[in-house]
Write a protein that holds these residues in place. Structure first.
Motif, short mmCIF file in Angstrom:
data_model
loop_
_atom_site.label_atom_id
_atom_site.label_comp_id
_atom_site.label_asym_id
_atom_site.label_seq_id
_atom_site.Cartn_x
_atom_site.Cartn_y
_atom_site.Cartn_z
N SER A 53 -11.72 1.15 5.45
CA SER A 53 -12.71 1.72 6.38
C SER A 53 -12.46 1.13 7.77
N ALA A 54 -13.18 1.64 8.74
CA ALA A 54 -13.08 1.13 10.11
C ALA A 54 -13.47 -0.35 10.17
N SER A 55 -14.29 -0.81 9.21
CA SER A 55 -14.70 -2.22 9.17
C SER A 55 -13.86 -3.04 8.19
N ASN A 56 -12.68 -2.52 7.81
CA ASN A 56 -11.73 -3.20 6.92
C ASN A 56 -12.20 -3.36 5.48
N THR A 57 -13.11 -2.52 5.02
CA THR A 57 -13.52 -2.51 3.62
C THR A 57 -12.51 -1.68 2.83
N ASP A 58 -12.07 -2.20 1.69
CA ASP A 58 -11.12 -1.47 0.84
C ASP A 58 -11.85 -0.31 0.17
N LEU A 59 -11.41 0.92 0.48
CA LEU A 59 -12.03 2.12 -0.07
C LEU A 59 -11.27 2.68 -1.26
N GLY A 60 -9.99 2.37 -1.36
CA GLY A 60 -9.20 2.90 -2.47
C GLY A 60 -7.72 2.71 -2.23
N ASP A 61 -6.91 3.33 -3.09
CA ASP A 61 -5.46 3.19 -3.06
C ASP A 61 -4.79 4.55 -2.99
N PRO A 66 -7.89 14.82 3.76
CA PRO A 66 -7.01 15.50 4.73
C PRO A 66 -6.24 14.48 5.55
N VAL A 67 -4.97 14.78 5.78
CA VAL A 67 -4.10 13.83 6.47
C VAL A 67 -4.60 13.53 7.88
N ASP A 68 -5.32 14.46 8.50
CA ASP A 68 -5.84 14.20 9.85
C ASP A 68 -7.03 13.23 9.85
N GLN A 69 -7.46 12.81 8.67
CA GLN A 69 -8.57 11.85 8.56
C GLN A 69 -8.09 10.42 8.31
N VAL A 70 -6.77 10.22 8.27
CA VAL A 70 -6.23 8.88 8.04
C VAL A 70 -5.17 8.55 9.10
N ARG A 71 -4.96 7.27 9.28
CA ARG A 71 -3.92 6.81 10.20
C ARG A 71 -3.39 5.47 9.71
N GLY A 72 -2.20 5.13 10.16
CA GLY A 72 -1.59 3.87 9.77
C GLY A 72 -2.27 2.70 10.43
N LEU A 73 -2.26 1.55 9.77
CA LEU A 73 -2.89 0.34 10.28
C LEU A 73 -2.03 -0.85 9.88
N ALA A 74 -1.60 -1.62 10.87
CA ALA A 74 -0.84 -2.85 10.59
C ALA A 74 -1.82 -4.01 10.50
N ARG A 75 -1.59 -4.88 9.50
CA ARG A 75 -2.43 -6.07 9.32
C ARG A 75 -1.52 -7.28 9.20
N ASN A 76 -2.09 -8.45 9.33
CA ASN A 76 -1.33 -9.71 9.18
C ASN A 76 -0.10 -9.71 10.07
N ASN A 77 -0.31 -9.45 11.35
CA ASN A 77 0.77 -9.40 12.33
C ASN A 77 1.86 -8.40 11.95
N GLY A 78 1.46 -7.29 11.33
CA GLY A 78 2.40 -6.23 11.01
C GLY A 78 3.10 -6.39 9.67
N ALA A 79 2.85 -7.50 8.96
CA ALA A 79 3.51 -7.71 7.67
C ALA A 79 3.01 -6.74 6.61
N ASP A 80 1.73 -6.43 6.64
CA ASP A 80 1.13 -5.48 5.70
C ASP A 80 0.73 -4.24 6.48
N ASP A 117 -1.43 -0.52 5.91
CA ASP A 117 -2.31 0.28 5.08
C ASP A 117 -2.72 1.51 5.87
N LEU A 118 -3.54 2.33 5.26
CA LEU A 118 -4.13 3.47 5.94
C LEU A 118 -5.58 3.13 6.23
N THR A 119 -6.09 3.72 7.29
CA THR A 119 -7.49 3.53 7.63
C THR A 119 -8.12 4.88 7.92
N THR A 120 -9.43 4.93 7.80
CA THR A 120 -10.17 6.15 8.04
C THR A 120 -11.53 5.82 8.65
#
Length: 145
Positions: free
Chosen positions: A70-78, A108-122, A124-127
């Protein structure tokens, strides 16, 4: 003897061709209304996954291992699967939602975007969608094997 060798060689070629046309349920073509999703060949799946990963600023492995946050970094799924339209364009990401029941929804793909975490090491997608909005999305039924 030559006929036997020719028959064996032909059978081997057909088996290799069949192996090269393996089907996958990690990447599927969107179904017609009321129909099951259609499996795509491994070759088409590889190309689509690579293209989708690049679009999200990820490697293929990162996309296949991505969580949806989520926008607040809550894990919503895989990430579970990718859905293509008839032209091979990614239209939806199938997400297995956190919580009971292994519910899978089409995002829908327009509802997600890439997100780098841990200085780009990880990556994920965010929505911006909430858990409740995700739960209200159309359910995903994998293709019949």
């Amino acid at each position: 003897m030559k006929l036997y060798a020719l028959t064996a060689a032909s059978a081997a070629v057909l088996m290799l061709a069949a192996c090269g046309d393996n089907r996958t349920d990690d990447v599927v073509q969107a179904p017609a209304p009321g129909a099951q999703p259609a499996q795509v060949t491994e070759t088409r799946a590889d190309a689509a996954t690579a293209d989708a990963a690049l679009a999200f600023g990820m490697s293929r492995q990162q996309l296949e291992d991505a969580d949806l946050l989520s926008a607040s970094n809550t894990d919503l799924g895989d990430v579970e699967s990718l859905v293509l339209d008839a032209s091979g364009t990614l239209t939806h990401v199938v997400i297995e939602l956190e919580g009971p029941g292994d519910v899978k929804v089409q995002v829908p793909v327009d509802q997600v975007r890439g997100l780098a975490r841990n200085n780009g090491a990880d990556k994920d997608l965010t929505t911006d969608l909430t858990a409740e909005q995700l739960a209200a999305l159309p359910r995903w039924t994998p293709p019949a094997q």
